[in-house]
Motif scaffolding. Structure first.
Motif, short mmCIF file in Angstrom:
data_model
loop_
_atom_site.label_atom_id
_atom_site.label_comp_id
_atom_site.label_asym_id
_atom_site.label_seq_id
_atom_site.Cartn_x
_atom_site.Cartn_y
_atom_site.Cartn_z
N MET A 20 -68.00 42.92 -44.66
CA MET A 20 -69.30 43.42 -44.20
C MET A 20 -70.35 42.34 -44.12
O MET A 20 -71.40 42.52 -43.51
CB MET A 20 -69.83 44.48 -45.17
N ARG A 21 -70.13 41.24 -44.83
CA ARG A 21 -71.14 40.18 -44.96
C ARG A 21 -70.38 38.86 -45.09
O ARG A 21 -69.17 38.83 -44.91
CB ARG A 21 -72.02 40.42 -46.21
N GLY A 22 -71.14 37.80 -45.42
CA GLY A 22 -70.50 36.52 -45.70
C GLY A 22 -69.65 36.05 -44.53
O GLY A 22 -70.11 36.01 -43.39
N VAL A 23 -68.39 35.80 -44.80
CA VAL A 23 -67.51 35.19 -43.80
C VAL A 23 -67.12 36.18 -42.70
O VAL A 23 -66.68 35.80 -41.62
CB VAL A 23 -66.28 34.58 -44.54
N GLN A 24 -67.28 37.50 -42.97
CA GLN A 24 -67.05 38.57 -41.99
C GLN A 24 -65.67 38.52 -41.35
O GLN A 24 -65.53 38.49 -40.13
CB GLN A 24 -68.16 38.57 -40.93
N LYS A 25 -64.65 38.50 -42.19
CA LYS A 25 -63.25 38.54 -41.70
C LYS A 25 -62.69 39.93 -41.99
O LYS A 25 -62.61 40.35 -43.14
CB LYS A 25 -62.40 37.46 -42.40
#
Ligand SMILES: Nc1nc2c(ncn2[C@@H]2O[C@H](COP(=O)(O)OP(=O)(O)OP(=O)(O)O)[C@@H](O)[C@H]2O)c(=O)[nH]1
Ligand SMILES: [Zn+2]
Length: 199
Positions: free
Chosen positions: A162-167
């Motif tokens: 959902m956030r950060g690197v979004q993988k």
């Protein structure tokens, strides 16, 4: 300390404290804390968080000890595809997936349902996947004292989605092996038997 309770009793003091904190968070986000849809949200969130972290109050060794039966069965027992939901301790966002647990009895078998219960106790705390894996492994090893124990966890982390690197599609696999599972043939037999469940 209860072994495993149905979670319908909330600690009043904790509920109140968390409620006030959630109120601050929600108004800190710019929301109107008095609006109808949200007015009860601090209490709901407080109870939801207590449910999701109920594992702090539970003793997983007691759960296992409550259903150990003397039995002369010396082959592998595998409980696979145990769904789990935990919270990452870095972002307090969910990570979720499956645990696969095996053990080789050493005079005692354990009630099958107790293994998923132990998974839940450790999952319902703030965790990292690696520690969750080892917590389950060591608890079974120390309590049941089997000839071997193996734990594999596959999980997706919302903090990476959902956030950060979004993988969206990455899956993290962690594993731990003790006793006879440290031997490559036994470990491979276990991995083969759970292979249809692995992603
Ligand atoms: N090893 C491990 N790391 C985790 C787990 N859950 C979340 N993390 C990671 O914890 C790390 C925290 O890193 P920080 O750099 O302090 O936090 P951040 O700035 O929010 O990092 P990003 O997620 O990369 O944006 C991140 O790399 C997360 O992916 C877990 O179960 N195990
Ligand atoms: Zn995280």
């Amino acid at each position: 300390m209860s072994n495993y309770r149905f979670f319908d009793e909330y600690n009043e003091e904790t509920t109140e404290e968390l409620k006030n904190n959630y109120s601050n968070i929600i108004s800190g986000l710019g929301e109107d804390i008095t609006r109808e849809g949200i007015v009860k949200t601090p209490e709901r969130a407080s109870k939801a968080m207590q449910f999701l972290t109920q594992g702090y109050d539970q003793d997983p060794a007691e759960i296992l000890k409550g259903a150990m039966f003397a039995e002369d069965y010396n082959d592998m027992v595998i409980i696979k595809d145990i769904e789990l939901y935990s919270l990452c301790e870095h972002h307090i966002l969910p990570f979720f997936g499956k645990a696969h647990v095996a053990y080789i009895p050493n005079g005692h078998i354990v009630g099958l349902s107790k293994i998923p219960r132990v998974v839940d106790v450790f999952a319902r705390r703030l965790q990292v996947q690696e520690r969750l894996t080892h917590d389950i492994l060591e608890c079974i090893n120390d309590t049941l004292k089997p000839k071997g124990v193996a734990v594999v966890i596959e999980a997706s982390h919302m903090c990476m989605m959902m956030r950060g690197v979004q993988k969206q599609n990455s899956v993290t696999t962690t594993s731990g092996f003790r006793g006879q599972f440290e031997k490559i043939e036994t470990r491979n037999e276990f991995l083969k038997l759970i292979s249809s469940s692995l992603s």
